[in-house]
Design a protein around this motif. Structure first.
Motif, PDB file in Angstrom:
ATOM      1  N   ASP A  64      11.159   5.455  17.031  1.00  0.00           N
ATOM      2  CA  ASP A  64      10.491   5.124  15.359  1.00  0.00           C
ATOM      3  C   ASP A  64       9.432   6.653  14.942  1.00  0.00           C
ATOM      4  N   TRP A  65       9.710   7.116  15.430  1.00  0.00           N
ATOM      5  CA  TRP A  65       8.258   7.807  15.545  1.00  0.00           C
ATOM      6  C   TRP A  65       9.923   9.321  14.587  1.00  0.00           C
ATOM      7  N   ALA A  66      10.359   9.883  15.776  1.00  0.00           N
ATOM      8  CA  ALA A  66      11.741  10.594  14.933  1.00  0.00           C
ATOM      9  C   ALA A  66      12.692  10.015  13.585  1.00  0.00           C
ATOM     10  N   ARG A  67      12.995   9.106  13.675  1.00  0.00           N
ATOM     11  CA  ARG A  67      13.399   8.121  13.145  1.00  0.00           C
ATOM     12  C   ARG A  67      12.778   8.538  11.410  1.00  0.00           C
ATOM     13  N   HIS A  68      11.451   7.676  11.418  1.00  0.00           N
ATOM     14  CA  HIS A  68      10.733   7.431  10.344  1.00  0.00           C
ATOM     15  C   HIS A  68       9.560   8.543   9.629  1.00  0.00           C
ATOM     16  N   PHE A  69       8.368   8.522  10.875  1.00  0.00           N
ATOM     17  CA  PHE A  69       7.528   9.334  11.006  1.00  0.00           C
ATOM     18  C   PHE A  69       6.824  10.692  10.599  1.00  0.00           C
ATOM     19  N   ALA A  70       8.548  11.352  11.942  1.00  0.00           N
ATOM     20  CA  ALA A  70       8.568  12.845  11.494  1.00  0.00           C
ATOM     21  C   ALA A  70       9.140  12.716  10.326  1.00  0.00           C
ATOM     22  N   PRO A  71      10.041  12.384   9.869  1.00  0.00           N
ATOM     23  CA  PRO A  71      10.692  13.213   8.516  1.00  0.00           C
ATOM     24  C   PRO A  71       9.651  12.911   7.390  1.00  0.00           C
ATOM     25  N   THR A  72       9.074  11.419   7.726  1.00  0.00           N
ATOM     26  CA  THR A  72       7.558  11.936   6.518  1.00  0.00           C
ATOM     27  C   THR A  72       7.512  12.552   6.500  1.00  0.00           C
ATOM     28  N   PHE A  73       5.945  12.784   7.835  1.00  0.00           N
ATOM     29  CA  PHE A  73       5.373  13.803   7.788  1.00  0.00           C
ATOM     30  C   PHE A  73       5.648  14.951   7.612  1.00  0.00           C
ATOM     31  N   GLU A  74       7.070  15.270   7.893  1.00  0.00           N
ATOM     32  CA  GLU A  74       7.738  16.991   7.386  1.00  0.00           C
ATOM     33  C   GLU A  74       7.583  16.814   5.786  1.00  0.00           C
ATOM     34  N   ALA A  75       8.129  16.002   5.451  1.00  0.00           N
ATOM     35  CA  ALA A  75       8.730  15.874   3.702  1.00  0.00           C
ATOM     36  C   ALA A  75       6.523  16.228   3.278  1.00  0.00           C
TER      37      ALA A  75
ATOM     38  N   VAL B 277      -0.816   8.330   6.695  1.00  0.00           N
ATOM     39  CA  VAL B 277      -1.505   8.875   5.551  1.00  0.00           C
ATOM     40  C   VAL B 277      -0.953  10.006   5.162  1.00  0.00           C
ATOM     41  N   ASP B 278      -1.026  10.552   3.153  1.00  0.00           N
ATOM     42  CA  ASP B 278      -0.814  12.189   3.443  1.00  0.00           C
ATOM     43  C   ASP B 278      -2.251  12.734   3.084  1.00  0.00           C
ATOM     44  N   ALA B 279      -1.850  13.651   2.470  1.00  0.00           N
ATOM     45  CA  ALA B 279      -2.917  14.870   3.130  1.00  0.00           C
ATOM     46  C   ALA B 279      -4.179  14.572   1.218  1.00  0.00           C
ATOM     47  N   ASP B 280      -3.071  13.816   1.219  1.00  0.00           N
ATOM     48  CA  ASP B 280      -4.469  13.112  -0.226  1.00  0.00           C
ATOM     49  C   ASP B 280      -5.190  11.581  -0.707  1.00  0.00           C
ATOM     50  N   GLY B 281      -4.523  11.034   0.957  1.00  0.00           N
ATOM     51  CA  GLY B 281      -5.067   9.821   1.285  1.00  0.00           C
ATOM     52  C   GLY B 281      -4.319   8.383   0.732  1.00  0.00           C
ATOM     53  N   ARG B 282      -3.209   9.005   0.609  1.00  0.00           N
ATOM     54  CA  ARG B 282      -1.791   7.956   0.085  1.00  0.00           C
ATOM     55  C   ARG B 282      -1.664   7.689   1.434  1.00  0.00           C
ATOM     56  N   ILE B 283      -0.856   6.109   1.247  1.00  0.00           N
ATOM     57  CA  ILE B 283      -0.063   5.300   2.571  1.00  0.00           C
ATOM     58  C   ILE B 283       1.022   6.010   2.704  1.00  0.00           C
ATOM     59  N   LEU B 284       1.954   7.130   3.660  1.00  0.00           N
ATOM     60  CA  LEU B 284       3.401   6.859   3.099  1.00  0.00           C
ATOM     61  C   LEU B 284       4.301   5.802   3.801  1.00  0.00           C
TER      62      LEU B 284
ATOM     63  N   PHE C 161       0.625  -1.389  -0.076  1.00  0.00           N
ATOM     64  CA  PHE C 161      -0.895  -0.628   0.061  1.00  0.00           C
ATOM     65  C   PHE C 161       1.048   0.774  -0.323  1.00  0.00           C
ATOM     66  N   ILE C 162       1.729   1.949  -0.072  1.00  0.00           N
ATOM     67  CA  ILE C 162       2.849   2.275   0.516  1.00  0.00           C
ATOM     68  C   ILE C 162       3.467   3.368  -0.839  1.00  0.00           C
ATOM     69  N   GLY C 163       2.225   3.898  -0.861  1.00  0.00           N
ATOM     70  CA  GLY C 163       2.839   4.937  -2.195  1.00  0.00           C
ATOM     71  C   GLY C 163       0.782   5.462  -2.691  1.00  0.00           C
ATOM     72  N   LYS C 164       0.199   3.971  -2.439  1.00  0.00           N
ATOM     73  CA  LYS C 164      -0.712   3.913  -3.031  1.00  0.00           C
ATOM     74  C   LYS C 164      -2.403   4.550  -2.585  1.00  0.00           C
ATOM     75  N   PRO C 165      -3.056   5.088  -3.057  1.00  0.00           N
ATOM     76  CA  PRO C 165      -4.281   5.616  -2.059  1.00  0.00           C
ATOM     77  C   PRO C 165      -4.294   4.473  -0.769  1.00  0.00           C
ATOM     78  N   ALA C 166      -4.818   4.918   0.732  1.00  0.00           N
ATOM     79  CA  ALA C 166      -5.409   3.886   2.188  1.00  0.00           C
ATOM     80  C   ALA C 166      -6.354   4.090   0.934  1.00  0.00           C
ATOM     81  N   PRO C 167      -7.117   2.132   1.887  1.00  0.00           N
ATOM     82  CA  PRO C 167      -7.875   1.643   1.419  1.00  0.00           C
ATOM     83  C   PRO C 167      -9.399   2.136   2.282  1.00  0.00           C
ATOM     84  N   PRO C 168     -10.620   2.184   1.395  1.00  0.00           N
ATOM     85  CA  PRO C 168     -11.935   3.107   2.272  1.00  0.00           C
ATOM     86  C   PRO C 168     -11.906   2.342   3.621  1.00  0.00           C
TER      87      PRO C 168
END
Length: 166
Positions: free
Chosen positions: A150-161, A132-139, A25-32
């Motif tokens: 885990d948050w600092a190394r993976h989620f925070a940088p991906t969220f900021e980007a 999940v990004d603003a367009d509904g894609r799983i990042l 699902f990474i990079g694809k729309p989140a399932p409904p």
């Protein structure tokens, strides 16, 4: 030759992080995700499009969920990112008691009593957390309790980007 190949495969497997499970699902729309919450109101994932958010599958019977819960409470207090909870294969009364006892960091909580939404998301146990990004894609997907590291190394940088791309 077969023994050497076996050792190579096993050696590579030992270097992998079990919390980093590849997801189709990474990079694809989140399932409904359309479900009811603990009070019977409808929760729709699309209501949260427009800004990045986290989807956290959890349950009151899940001991590792309790380990990650202080991080979610901290993120909610800081209003760092919206967090959508999915109460997975749990009883409503038990989930309510757990939230009263430990706090409720979720903007919304969808209920998934049979795990059907979880199957669509590729969840095979709790806790599992998705960015999940603003367009509904799983990042990003994390399996197991989410730590501050885990948050600092993976989620925070991906969220900021994801916020920069908006």
């Amino acid at each position: 030759g077969v023994v050497v190949a076996l050792f190579v495969v096993l050696g590579v497997g030992l270097t992998l992080n079990p919390h980093e499970v590849p997801s189709p699902f990474i990079g694809k729309p989140a399932p409904p995700l359309v479900a009811v919450d603990l009070d019977g109101a409808v929760v729709q994932l699309e209501d949260h499009f427009g800004e990045p958010f986290v989807v956290n599958y959890w349950a009151s019977w899940c001991t590792p969920c309790l380990a990650e819960h202080p991080l979610f409470m901290e993120l909610a207090t800081q209003q760092a990112i919206p967090i959508i909870g999915v109460n997975y294969k749990d009883e409503h009364a038990a989930a309510r008691r757990w939230l009263r006892r430990h706090g409720d960091p979720y903007q919304k909580i969808a209920v998934d009593p049979q795990g059907r939404n979880g199957l669509e998301w590729g969840v095979y146990g709790v806790p599992e957390t998705f960015l999940v990004d603003a367009d509904g894609r799983i990042l990003y997907k994390h399996v197991g309790p989410l730590s501050r590291d885990d948050w600092a190394r993976h989620f925070a940088p991906t969220f900021e980007a994801a916020q920069v791309r908006r």
